[in-house]
Scaffold this active site. Sequence first.
Site, short mmCIF file in Angstrom:
data_model
loop_
_atom_site.label_atom_id
_atom_site.label_comp_id
_atom_site.label_asym_id
_atom_site.label_seq_id
_atom_site.Cartn_x
_atom_site.Cartn_y
_atom_site.Cartn_z
N CYS A 112 8.83 7.47 -11.90
CA CYS A 112 8.28 6.37 -10.96
C CYS A 112 9.09 6.21 -9.77
O CYS A 112 8.81 6.64 -8.65
CB CYS A 112 8.48 4.91 -11.98
SG CYS A 112 7.47 3.66 -11.23
N GLU A 127 4.98 6.72 -17.43
CA GLU A 127 6.25 6.16 -17.69
C GLU A 127 5.75 4.95 -18.76
O GLU A 127 4.60 4.42 -18.67
CB GLU A 127 6.75 5.47 -16.48
CG GLU A 127 7.85 4.30 -16.76
CD GLU A 127 8.22 3.90 -15.31
OE1 GLU A 127 9.58 3.72 -15.19
OE2 GLU A 127 7.46 3.58 -14.39
N LYS A 162 16.04 8.37 -16.20
CA LYS A 162 15.75 7.82 -14.78
C LYS A 162 16.95 7.25 -13.99
O LYS A 162 17.88 6.84 -14.48
CB LYS A 162 14.77 6.49 -15.00
CG LYS A 162 14.17 5.87 -13.65
CD LYS A 162 13.18 4.79 -13.98
CE LYS A 162 12.62 4.41 -12.44
NZ LYS A 162 11.69 3.27 -12.81
#
Length: 294
Positions: free
Chosen positions: A157, A40, A113
């Site tokens: 993440c 990321e 995300k």
Amino acid sequence: MRVSVGQLCSSASLTRNLHVVYKILNQAIQQKSQILFLPEATDYISQNALHSTELAKQVESSFLQPLLNHIKKLKSSTYVSVGVHLPGGSARKVRNVHLLIDPQGKIVCEYQKIHLFDVDVPNGPILKESNAIEPGNQVTAPFHIPNTKFNVGLAICYDIRFPELSLKLRQLGANILTFPSAFTTKTGQAHWEILSRSRALDTQCFVINAAQCGQHDVGTNLQGDVVKRVSYGESIIVDPWGRVLARGRKFDDELKRDVDDDYYEVITSELDIEELEKIRINMPLLEHRRGDMF
């Protein structure tokens, strides 16, 4: 299939980060890996929300397009998974995206995300990703790697803490899940390996997590103080039985630098599709799920 994971310590300089990516990519190609996984925020790590929105304006011209052109010129057979920032719908927000790039330098899959890391601990740290990040609103279907039996499901993440997303990707056909990350040191020490292995066991997928590692050079604030940003590291490759096949160093390990004073490392592993299929046959979790109840 052979895969590589590149671990680095991105700074606020897109150009410097890009040159480190080139070094990592060269190693992955030399090792004949079919996919290279990068963390990321490979393009940059910022000081704060305002800094991020300014840097995001440079990503397309100073990082992403040069990377795509470089991959195309290499004429290799290696795909690249990478996390970057792109401008959002609002001038004050950016999109945290995970891209999969084919060997011809074309973006073939993109995920934004969904879950944002917003934490306000009483008498403790306040971390609000939503101050700078515009959340995504859809799951991206896994991408099939040509001439293999592997389908890659993209996440990022903090998404690793939400099993529903991983299970959805498995239902859509994924047998590799990847969570490029920049974990904090405290949460990394407590949960990084456990979460990586748990998602592998939940879904009977390979889990491949590239991580940022070390103290990031993001410059000084208006008062002239160095802004401290540290990421946990320990990039990890886990098989569907929960076994760790390879791992990188952590932030408190000795992080060796090259002649250009760049830190990076590459871990590599072979993924055995027959072993994955055997695990799924012997313990058919997907068939046993009670969708009628949950």
